[in-house]
Enzyme design. Sequence first.
Site, short mmCIF file in Angstrom:
data_model
loop_
_atom_site.label_atom_id
_atom_site.label_comp_id
_atom_site.label_asym_id
_atom_site.label_seq_id
_atom_site.Cartn_x
_atom_site.Cartn_y
_atom_site.Cartn_z
N SER A 135 -28.18 -2.68 -1.40
CA SER A 135 -29.45 -3.30 -1.75
C SER A 135 -29.30 -4.25 -2.93
O SER A 135 -28.47 -5.15 -2.88
CB SER A 135 -30.47 -2.18 -2.02
N HIS A 167 -33.43 1.38 5.54
CA HIS A 167 -32.76 0.91 4.32
C HIS A 167 -32.15 2.11 3.58
O HIS A 167 -32.88 2.92 3.00
CB HIS A 167 -33.84 0.25 3.47
C1 GTR Z 1 -36.58 -4.08 -2.82
C2 GTR Z 1 -36.21 -5.52 -2.95
C3 GTR Z 1 -34.94 -5.80 -2.22
C4 GTR Z 1 -33.87 -4.76 -2.46
C5 GTR Z 1 -34.41 -3.38 -2.72
C6 GTR Z 1 -33.48 -2.42 -3.47
O1 GTR Z 1 -37.80 -3.78 -3.38
O2 GTR Z 1 -37.28 -6.28 -2.43
O3 GTR Z 1 -34.48 -7.10 -2.53
O4 GTR Z 1 -33.01 -5.16 -3.44
O5 GTR Z 1 -35.57 -3.37 -3.46
O6 GTR Z 1 -32.62 -2.82 -4.25
O7 GTR Z 1 -33.67 -1.24 -3.29
#
Ligand code: GTR
Length: 441
Positions: free
Chosen positions: A269, A410
């Site tokens: 991420s 995610h």
């Molecule tokens: C989210 C963000 C992403 C990603 C994520 C993370 O809120 O929009 O770009 O980086 O966080 O790092 O968990």
Amino acid sequence: MMLVHAFSLCLFTFILLSCAIVTAQPQGFIYDEADVPDYTLPDPLISPKGKRIQKPQTWIKQQRSYILDLFREHVYGKTPSTLPRVEYELLEKGKNALNGSARRKQIAIRFSKDNHHLTALLLIYLPKRQAGPHPVFVGLNFYGNQSIHPDSAIRISDSWVRNNPDYGITDNRATPSSRGVRQSRWPVEEIINRGYALATMYYGDIDPDYDDGFQNGIHPLYHSWQQNQPDSSTWGSVSAWAWGLSRIMDYLITDSDIDSGRVAVMGHSRLGKTALWAGARDERFALVISNNSGCGGAALSRRHFGETVKRINNHFPHWFCDRFNRYNDNEESLPVDQHMLIALIAPRPVYIASAKEDLWADPRGKFLAALHADPVYKLLGTNGLATDNMPPLKQPIMSTIGYHIRPGKHDVTKYDWNRFMDFADMHLNPNPSEKKSNDKI
Ligand code: GTR
């Protein structure tokens, strides 16, 4: 009748599930391929004078640093060129960690400059079954080293940590109840069993992840440098974290248990964006893995799919340099796109991982960035990305540029790690002596 009933129930559940997948993502953004606007990507192999780069040497000697500078000036920001004073202190070592399968080391890395001090904690596990020096996966973690494994000897972070009552983190301080809360993302035993060492550090040790105008973490050590920057291209937090990864690398070179020629950097991420930028800046990283990195990571900004440049800059004003704001709703005028970030890692192996439900991070945009980095990888004599078509779920592409998409959301899963290790096995050769004897057969 029953059959029809069962069928409509299935259909209803399917529709509900599909909606849930889409509604889990922030609303008001593009999640449908049909809505992606037309765009033209900058060609990484066109020189500033408009000439096509034909020779590997021209890429290596000129074009690479030209593109690296564009990312510094427009996206991640410039990093100070001098280092603070750095000292390493071995705080603890364990000969029989992880039920006797590993050795453990914990090292304090102390930075100091102009009466400012910062201490970051590095945790290393080394496999005992294989002889060293060991290839290693390096990655920053989100909640402190103690979160990656229940091992009670791991020092608990005393830096600012994001509150998460589910993890026992309140008042922005980690407590013993946060031990092992993120172990699903760090299959330490599997990594060790496959012959790799693991080195990890809490990202907030380098720069706490909130917008405070760059007053905390490593920033006070560089106050005067930051103030003297003439433009809006001073480093953001992604650059500071990438800088921290390079400082881990500095340490690893001094550690005879580690094979510093076989260091893979991995991140998820926002830390997947960081791993790519670290790998682009620092050629000592032999292999780069970016998991679910999305906007500002491996996904093409010009697609506007899922998270956009405007949204990321507004929500996380401290991640990128101020100049990146110029490209809010204006991605077409960016002098780079993220395929060029991947190309900066060439010819070293790079692996881009994505997840089907993680539309916010644009799985297809990441595949296309890998595909458009391929000409640079090919110019440098590698096999680049071994396909032109996005692969189906769980069918990883394992060429010099690697890619997979798996089912699910995610996250970092065992499936992801197993592919990272397969990829590293192919490219870093964790057991050189075993490989040699096989070669003879
Ligand atoms: C989210 C963000 C992403 C990603 C994520 C993370 O809120 O929009 O770009 O980086 O966080 O790092 O968990």
